[in-house]
Motif scaffolding. Structure first.
Motif, short mmCIF file in Angstrom:
data_model
loop_
_atom_site.label_atom_id
_atom_site.label_comp_id
_atom_site.label_asym_id
_atom_site.label_seq_id
_atom_site.Cartn_x
_atom_site.Cartn_y
_atom_site.Cartn_z
N UNK A 88 0.83 -1.22 0.00
CA UNK A 88 0.00 0.00 0.00
C UNK A 88 0.86 1.26 0.00
N UNK A 89 2.10 1.15 0.53
CA UNK A 89 3.01 2.30 0.57
C UNK A 89 4.11 2.22 -0.48
N UNK A 90 3.93 1.31 -1.44
CA UNK A 90 4.86 1.13 -2.55
C UNK A 90 6.30 0.90 -2.07
N UNK A 91 6.43 0.02 -1.09
CA UNK A 91 7.74 -0.41 -0.60
C UNK A 91 7.97 -1.86 -1.01
N UNK A 92 9.23 -2.24 -1.22
CA UNK A 92 9.55 -3.62 -1.55
C UNK A 92 9.06 -4.55 -0.45
N UNK A 93 8.33 -5.58 -0.83
CA UNK A 93 7.79 -6.53 0.15
C UNK A 93 8.74 -7.72 0.31
N UNK A 94 8.37 -8.63 1.20
CA UNK A 94 9.16 -9.83 1.44
C UNK A 94 8.62 -11.03 0.66
N UNK A 95 7.91 -10.77 -0.43
CA UNK A 95 7.28 -11.85 -1.20
C UNK A 95 8.29 -12.89 -1.67
N UNK A 96 9.53 -12.45 -2.04
CA UNK A 96 10.56 -13.37 -2.52
C UNK A 96 10.92 -14.41 -1.46
N UNK A 97 10.82 -14.02 -0.17
CA UNK A 97 11.28 -14.88 0.91
C UNK A 97 10.11 -15.54 1.65
N UNK A 98 8.90 -15.30 1.19
CA UNK A 98 7.72 -15.95 1.76
C UNK A 98 7.14 -16.87 0.69
N UNK A 99 6.22 -16.38 -0.11
CA UNK A 99 5.66 -17.20 -1.18
C UNK A 99 6.74 -17.61 -2.18
N UNK A 100 7.68 -16.71 -2.45
CA UNK A 100 8.76 -17.01 -3.40
C UNK A 100 9.62 -18.18 -2.96
N UNK A 101 9.79 -18.34 -1.67
CA UNK A 101 10.59 -19.47 -1.16
C UNK A 101 9.86 -20.78 -1.44
N UNK A 102 8.56 -20.79 -1.23
CA UNK A 102 7.74 -21.98 -1.52
C UNK A 102 7.77 -22.28 -3.01
N UNK A 117 -1.93 -21.89 -6.88
CA UNK A 117 -2.43 -20.76 -6.07
C UNK A 117 -1.27 -19.89 -5.58
N UNK A 118 -0.24 -20.52 -5.04
CA UNK A 118 0.92 -19.76 -4.58
C UNK A 118 1.66 -19.09 -5.74
N UNK A 119 1.74 -19.80 -6.86
CA UNK A 119 2.37 -19.21 -8.05
C UNK A 119 1.64 -17.95 -8.49
N UNK A 120 0.32 -18.02 -8.51
CA UNK A 120 -0.47 -16.87 -8.95
C UNK A 120 -0.29 -15.67 -8.02
N UNK A 121 -0.30 -15.93 -6.72
CA UNK A 121 -0.13 -14.84 -5.75
C UNK A 121 1.25 -14.21 -5.89
N UNK A 122 2.27 -15.06 -6.06
CA UNK A 122 3.64 -14.57 -6.21
C UNK A 122 3.75 -13.65 -7.43
N UNK A 123 3.19 -14.09 -8.55
CA UNK A 123 3.27 -13.30 -9.78
C UNK A 123 2.50 -11.99 -9.66
N UNK A 124 1.35 -12.02 -8.97
CA UNK A 124 0.56 -10.80 -8.81
C UNK A 124 1.29 -9.75 -7.98
N UNK A 125 1.90 -10.17 -6.89
CA UNK A 125 2.64 -9.22 -6.05
C UNK A 125 3.86 -8.69 -6.80
N UNK A 126 4.59 -9.57 -7.50
CA UNK A 126 5.76 -9.14 -8.25
C UNK A 126 5.37 -8.17 -9.37
N UNK A 127 4.21 -8.40 -9.97
CA UNK A 127 3.72 -7.52 -11.04
C UNK A 127 3.43 -6.13 -10.48
N UNK A 128 2.82 -6.06 -9.31
CA UNK A 128 2.54 -4.77 -8.68
C UNK A 128 3.84 -4.04 -8.39
N UNK A 129 4.83 -4.75 -7.83
CA UNK A 129 6.12 -4.12 -7.51
C UNK A 129 6.81 -3.62 -8.78
#
Length: 297
Positions: free
Chosen positions: A251-265, A278-290
């Motif tokens: 929400x504040x346009x800061x780099x998230x920890x998606x790489x080390x949470x869903x990305x690790x899985x 499901x996890x793949x889709x969520x990972x791609x959506x967050x990375x797309x936003x970033x």
């Protein structure tokens, strides 16, 4: 003990204050240019902490890393040559995988991994509130770390309860799966944790858990699916008014920890050729936003 907190954000400041209250010599290593930083906890009086002091760093007995996972490698690498080889290093952050990137550099240190469910909120740069009582779980990452079980007593005396695990991976994976189920969804829906208790999210959350649990099994971590689901939905209920760190970052346009949470899985699924849509889709959506932020800059 001489203790340094690397990354005095909300959780780091909470631990710094509590450990100093318990009688330890505590310093911080943060981004402030000031050599001394005052930290206030709740309505207690502020306490002063030395900041970025090389002399203090070199005599540190315990370095607690409370950075975001994606910050760890860049922030810790320059400090490692300055530490005494007996300095214990405890990683306390969300996600998994950041320590693996530093495996060679960390080999000669006693290294521990941990996870905490304490709630902490930064009111401003110098003031943090302890918003929720939780637990801290720690365990060894390497053989030298196995000799540091006494640290659980040290930390327990300052901020209880603290539990030692002979196999910390089970606790870390449980926390990881909780984060996989809550963080990306709350970020994408821009909602509090509690909104995920609505029936329309249940199937999706259960699928996220099932997929992540199957990845855990591939790395010899056995977790009970029914217990995991119960744990995740209990956390959603107990933290209903909270906003996840990923929701706040996105929400504040800061780099998230998606790489080390869903990305690790996702990385484990790719290694073992598992299908986790499901996890793949969520990972791609967050990375797309970033990625969209840099395009707009």
């Amino acid at each position: 003990m001489n203790i340094t907190i690397l990354g005095p954000g909300a959780i780091g400041s909470l631990y710094a204050y509590k450990l100093k209250q318990a009688g330890h010599d505590v310093s911080i290593w943060g981004r402030s240019p000031n050599s001394t930083v005052d930290i206030q906890l709740d309505h207690l009086p502020p306490l002063p902490f030395a900041n970025q002091n090389l002399v203090v760093l070199k005599r540190t007995d315990l370095l607690i890393v409370t950075l975001k996972a994606w910050q760890v490698e860049a922030a810790l690498s320059p400090l490692l040559p300055l530490l005494h080889p007996d300095t214990m290093i405890l990683f306390l952050h969300n996600g998994m995988g950041s320590v693996d990137k530093l495996a060679n550099a960390l080999a000669n240190f006693p290294v521990l991994l941990g996870t905490s469910t304490h709630g902490a909120l930064r009111v401003n740069a110098l003031h943090v509130n302890h918003t929720g009582l939780g637990e801290t779980h720690i365990g060894a990452w390497n053989d030298k770390g196995q000799q540091c079980q006494f640290l659980s007593d040290v930390l327990h005396h300052a901020l209880s309860p603290v539990k030692w695990h002979t196999s910390i991976q089970h606790a870390l994976w449980t926390k990881l799966i909780i984060n996989c189920a809550i963080n990306p969804l709350t970020a994408l829906e821009n909602c509090s944790n509690g909104q995920l208790s609505e029936p329309r999210y249940r199937h999706q959350i259960e699928q996220i858990i099932d997929e992540a649990q199957s990845c855990a099994e591939k790395v010899d971590v056995t977790l009970d699916k029914a217990s995991l689901k119960e744990t995740v939905f209990n956390v959603i209920t107990k933290t209903a008014k909270n906003y996840s760190s990923m929701q706040q970052d996105i929400s504040q346009q800061r780099t998230s920890e998606i790489e080390f949470i869903t990305g690790y899985v996702v990385s484990i699924a790719e290694r073992y050729q598992l299908d986790i849509p499901e996890n793949n889709a969520l990972f791609k959506q967050i990375k797309c936003i970033e990625a969209s932020w840099s395009k707009h800059d």
